[in-house]
Enzyme design. Structure first.
Site, PDB file in Angstrom:
ATOM      1  N   VAL A   1       4.051  -0.864   4.148  1.00 12.15           N
ATOM      2  CA  VAL A   1       2.686  -1.166   4.566  1.00 12.15           C
ATOM      3  C   VAL A   1       2.036  -2.051   3.505  1.00 12.15           C
ATOM      4  O   VAL A   1       2.106  -1.762   2.308  1.00 12.15           O
ATOM      5  CB  VAL A   1       1.862   0.121   4.738  1.00 12.15           C
ATOM      6  CG1 VAL A   1       0.469  -0.220   5.242  1.00 12.15           C
ATOM      7  CG2 VAL A   1       2.552   1.068   5.680  1.00 12.15           C
TER       8      VAL A   1
ATOM      9  N   SER B   1      10.011   3.918   8.018  1.00 15.20           N
ATOM     10  CA  SER B   1      10.286   2.862   8.981  1.00 15.20           C
ATOM     11  C   SER B   1       9.851   1.488   8.509  1.00 15.20           C
ATOM     12  O   SER B   1      10.104   0.503   9.176  1.00 15.20           O
ATOM     13  CB  SER B   1       9.580   3.169  10.291  1.00 15.20           C
ATOM     14  OG  SER B   1       8.193   3.122  10.082  1.00 15.20           O
ATOM     15  N   GLY B   2       9.210   1.425   7.382  1.00 13.71           N
ATOM     16  CA  GLY B   2       8.797   0.113   6.926  1.00 13.71           C
ATOM     17  C   GLY B   2       7.776   0.192   5.810  1.00 13.71           C
ATOM     18  O   GLY B   2       7.374   1.270   5.383  1.00 13.71           O
TER      19      GLY B   2
ATOM     20  N   LEU C   1       0.836  -1.210   0.000  1.00 12.71           N
ATOM     21  CA  LEU C   1       0.000   0.000   0.000  1.00 12.71           C
ATOM     22  C   LEU C   1       0.862   1.247   0.000  1.00 12.71           C
ATOM     23  O   LEU C   1       0.498   2.279  -0.553  1.00 12.71           O
ATOM     24  CB  LEU C   1      -0.899   0.019   1.244  1.00 12.71           C
ATOM     25  CG  LEU C   1      -2.019  -1.005   1.300  1.00 12.71           C
ATOM     26  CD1 LEU C   1      -2.676  -0.981   2.663  1.00 12.71           C
ATOM     27  CD2 LEU C   1      -3.052  -0.726   0.230  1.00 12.71           C
TER      28      LEU C   1
ATOM     29  N   ASP D   1       4.564  14.707  13.330  1.00 12.59           N
ATOM     30  CA  ASP D   1       4.720  14.588  11.875  1.00 12.59           C
ATOM     31  C   ASP D   1       3.366  14.682  11.188  1.00 12.59           C
ATOM     32  O   ASP D   1       3.002  13.843  10.373  1.00 12.59           O
ATOM     33  CB  ASP D   1       5.432  13.279  11.519  1.00 12.59           C
ATOM     34  CG  ASP D   1       5.984  13.307  10.082  1.00 12.59           C
ATOM     35  OD1 ASP D   1       6.003  14.404   9.473  1.00 12.59           O
ATOM     36  OD2 ASP D   1       6.374  12.250   9.581  1.00 12.59           O
TER      37      ASP D   1
END
Ligand code: NAG
Ligand code: NAG
Ligand code: NAG
Ligand code: NAG
Ligand code: NAG
Ligand code: NAG
Ligand code: NAG
Length: 809
Positions: A533, A530-531, A525, A643
């Site tokens: 999805v 950080s990673g 997605l 953020d």
């Protein structure tokens, strides 16, 4: 005397084109009796006959914008626009307007009738009554043919067109017919018909004149007359003497004011006044003193397009009570000058050969709130979920609009052409209109593609941080727990998620479960710092759709810390926050399971081709603000987001704004209000104090919210180096400049709805400027922000946030 007139005529000849433009003929003399045999021609010195006072003229006047075509008309002769109050129409069935060339001639014949002849001498119009002894242009605006005994044989007052004047009386059977547009006198789309049981207003089909059901009426019993009396009252009289008002009028004397009432091209019957002398009550122009019906937009026709043209929608502007027709997004007027012709699609309609997957790939449903086209339904489903409803419209090539009613879980599909469109606060409905997706937005990784697209942008971004070199490392390691979670769902697979799935307790998943739910992490997605999805679907009864974030940069975090923070986030529960459903904490693997947001992130809607509706943008701003109030003030442990940016605002199937990624913030205890944790925000949205090594408070989120609020107002990103004007590249400066000059309308140029709500726009800009104050203590709390947005509190003028330069450059 003779000499004087000669001079005047010479002047008239010299200035002929000028006079024709003004359609004035100053050389004619006011005269009371027009004798048999008199005649008028358009370009001679006698092109009209004046009333004794000179207020009215009867004769030839050029059609607006066409000096080779003339009307036979009566008009106000002393006011600048020379408003036409009567014009000759054919007496045949079609009753079309009579337009003639410059060599035509009107004669009051020896038989006592008016005869209009074209250059070949053929009669093109007559008044159908003979036997008058003379004619006269009266000071009331009535042009009459009178018999030798003084009785009236024919008069313009009894042959009305679209306007009536004080002292004019209509009898049953008489009609007013609007013009098609103000500059084209052809038969228009509305009719006022005086009948024995009242005055009835009808929309009519053009050109046939077929009458649809009436949209307004004033009842009478055994009606005899419609009266416009000299005090300015317009009413119908019933047989037993009762009067029923049509307009309430204003009591103005005809000595001081010109008055008229016109069935205007938009179907509204308006009563106007125009001061004869300079007045401090009204400007030197026609002012509307009353109008009927009160809101023509709510008039519906069973057949036909309604008040506006097909596919458009109608609004009554509060600023001036004018009717305006608008086109939906990605539709435009077939003819800007003739909006009644309706709106056309600016895109290739959906082909019926398209398969489901392609249909969902190429088209999307854009919400429009407070809008409806009530008469265009062709299919209904019930009971059904909203997602299923939208899906069924999306894959149906006939479906132009989907409507879902969550009261009874009913879904309607509407087809083209859409009719009777209306927008207004009274319309309790959100419709979804089908438009193609923006080609440029097909990429799944919006974030990275925007950065690549504009190198300058990237350089600005990096130099911003490199300039503050000590921060660079902090930025790299500051990608904390949840990183940038950018959930962009381009495919919009319909979810069958039920509301009950939202109250699941925080669940601990095994890695194997999540691997299965995401089909081995297949569908990405979005990618955050950080990673990644992934999209997934649980194996529960409901097949709940989920977004799974796999965190890959988490060496230092201990298992225990992770669990503690996740539990804290898991306890948050607010309509405007993305809900964390569960997590996986197994060996090296750390995964977070969120509810799936079917409409992706705000930035794909905000900066795309499709402009979100103003009402929806207002709702989104309020939603984000409320989510932040919750994080800052209503959680047991205060959460500072750090953020806030459009990529972190996700939209569910109802277009409710949901803040995501609030785990990025270190969770702060409420008694520990200041902390130094290094920069965590995103360029363009970060508060200046990040660069100053001073304490960080919840006010950093207020600052970022201010930036987003401006973006929501103007539908453009905060930094847009593609803009030609230097002073518009940074939205915050530009908005500040516009606000200071009192021209916030420039920020919403071309957005008719926002323009109609300029007061709200101005309030929102003021709130944004307060949020953008350099001194964090000057910024309001989010709670205060919500109150200011709601309009519940008075907003003092914001100080000039001179900090912009230091914070953004
Ligand atoms: C002016 O009117 C004449 C006759 O009615 C028509 O033929 C002509 O096209 C019109 N010109 C313009 C510019 O509308
Ligand atoms: C107008 O003509 C009528 C007869 O047709 C006459 O009685 C009247 O006095 C005339 N008025 C003027 C001002 O000439
Ligand atoms: C109209 O008047 C008649 C008699 O004068 C009466 O019978 C009828 O009820 C009236 N209708 C309305 C609508 O007032
Ligand atoms: C016009 O009508 C109103 C309402 O019926 C009445 O009050 C007023 O006196 C009338 N004016 C004249 C000049 O008849
Ligand atoms: C005239 O008739 C109406 C009903 O049609 C009634 O309400 C009204 O009182 C009557 N007026 C007079 C003066 O009779
Ligand atoms: C005259 O017409 C122009 C354009 O049609 C309009 O803008 C202006 O307001 C009108 N003036 C008056 C006094 O009605
Ligand atoms: C619009 O119409 C309403 C109702 O007739 C009136 O109260 C209001 O003052 C009007 N607004 C303007 C700006 O003319």
């Amino acid at each position: 005397m003779f000499e004087l007139r000669q001079t005047k005529e010479q002047m008239a000849l010299l200035l002929l084109p000028f006079f024709l433009l003004l359609s004035s003929s100053p050389s004619v003399q006011a005269q009371q009796n027009i004798t048999l045999g008199s005649s008028l021609t358009p370009q001679s010195s006698t092109s009209s006959w004046l009333s004794p006072s000179g207020d009215f003229a009867f004769g030839f006047r050029p059609v607006d914008g066409n000096t080779s075509s003339y009307l036979l008309a009566v008009w106000f002769n002393k006011i600048s626009n020379m408003t036409v109050v009567w014009y000759a129409k054919n007496t045949e069935e079609d009753a079309s307007v009579v337009q003639v060339s410059s060599s035509s001639r009107l004669q009051l014949t020896s038989s006592g009738a008016l005869s209009l002849q074209d250059p070949t001498g053929t009669e093109v119009w007559n008044n159908q009554v003979v036997g008058a002894a003379h004619a006269a242009m009266l000071d009331s605006g009535n042009f009459v043919l009178a018999a030798s005994d003084g009785s009236t044989k024919w008069e313009t007052f009894k042959n009305p067109v679209d306007t009536i004047l004080p002292s004019q009386v209509l009898n049953p059977g008489m009609k007013l017919r609007s013009r098609i547009i103000s500059t084209d006198y052809s038969n228009g789309r509305f009719l006022l018909d005086l009948q024995t049981d009242g005055a009835f207003f009808y929309p009519v089909a053009v050109p046939s004149g077929y009458q649809y059901d009436s949209y307004w009426s004033v009842p009478g019993n055994d009606t005899t007359n419609l009266v416009f009396n000299v005090s300015g009252m317009i009413y119908i009289t019933s047989g037993n003497g009762t009067q029923n008002k049509i307009t309430s009028g204003v009591i103005t004397s005809i000595e001081d004011y010109y008055q008229r009432a016109t069935l205007d091209p938009d179907g509204v019957f308006r009563q106007y006044v125009y001061p004869k002398k300079v007045s401090n009550l009204y400007p030197q122009a026609w002012s509307v003193t009353d109008f009927k019906p009160p809101n023509i937009c709510s008039a519906e026709t069973k057949v036909g397009s309604g008040i506006c043209g097909f596919n458009s929608y109608c609004t009554l502007e509060v600023t001036n009570n004018q009717t305006t027709c608008l086109c939906p997004t990605q539709y435009s007027f077939i003819d800007e000058g003739r909006k009644y012709k309706g709106c056309k699609q600016d895109f290739q309609p959906q082909s019926c050969d398209l398969d489901e997957a392609d249909a969902m790939m190429q088209f999307q449903l854009v919400p429009m709130s407070h809008v409806d086209w009530p008469q265009s339904d062709y299919e209904q489903y019930s009971p059904i979920t909203k997602d299923q409803c939208q899906h069924l419209c999306l894959i149906d090539c006939f479906c132009a609009v989907a409507v879902f009613n969550d009261g009874d879980n009913t879904c309607w599909k509407k087809k083209m052409p859409l009719s009777n469109g209306i927008i207004g606060d009274g319309v309790q409905r959100t419709v979804f209109i089908k438009v193609p997706k923006n080609k440029g937005q097909q990429s799944e990784l919006i974030d990275s593609s925007t950065w690549k697209k504009d190198k300058k942008y990237w350089i600005l971004g990096s130099s911003l941080f490199l300039g503050s070199s000590f921060l660079v490392n902090i930025i790299l390691i500051s990608v904390l727990l949840f990183g940038t979670y950018c959930c962009i769902n381009r495919k919009k697979v319909p979810t069958l998620q039920s509301p009950s799935s939202l109250v699941l307790p925080l669940k601990s998943f095994t890695y194997a479960e999540l691997e299965k739910a995401t089909s081995r992490f297949q569908e990405v997605l979005g990618t955050g710092a950080s990673g990644i999805v992934y999209k997934g679907q649980l194996q529960d009864d409901l097949g709940t759709c989920i977004a799974v974030k796999k965190i890959d940069k988490l060496e230092q975090e201990s298992e225990k810390e992770f669990a503690v923070e996740v539990q804290a986030v898991g306890r948050t529960h607010h309509k405007n926050l993305v809900r964390l459903l569960g997590f996986c904490n197994e060996g090296k693997e750390r995964l977070l399971v969120y509810e799936f947001m079917s409409n992706g992130s705000l930035n794909t809607f905000l900066f795309g081709d499709v402009r979100l509706q103003w009402n929806l943008r207002v709702q989104l701003a309020l939603g984000v603000a409320r989510g932040l109030v919750y994080l800052h003030e209503e959680c047991s442990t205060q959460i500072i987001h750090c953020d806030i940016k459009p990529q972190n605002i996700l939209l569910d199937g109802n277009f409710t704004a949901k803040i995501s990624d609030f785990g990025l913030a270190k969770l702060l205890r409420t008694n520990q209000t200041q902390t130094n944790t290094g920069i965590r925000g995103t360029r363009g949205y970060v508060a200046p104090e990040w660069f100053k090594n001073t304490g960080i408070t919840a006010k950093v989120d207020v600052y970022s919210f201010g930036v987003i609020l401006l973006e929501l107002i103007s539908c453009r990103p905060n930094v847009d180096l593609g803009v030609a004007e230097e002073d518009q590249k940074i939205l915050a400066y530009w908005a500040n400049d516009c606000y200071r000059c009192g021209r916030v309308d420039i920020l919403v140029e071309g957005d008719d709805e926002a323009i109609c709500n300029l007061k709200v726009v101005e309030r929102f800009v003021a709130v944004a400027l307060w949020c953008l104050q350099e001194d964090p203590t000057m910024r309001p709390t989010m709670l205060k922000v919500t109150q200011m947005l709601d309009g519940g509190v008075v907003i003092p003028p914001p100080a000039d946030p001179s900090s912009f330069v230091s914070s953004l450059r």
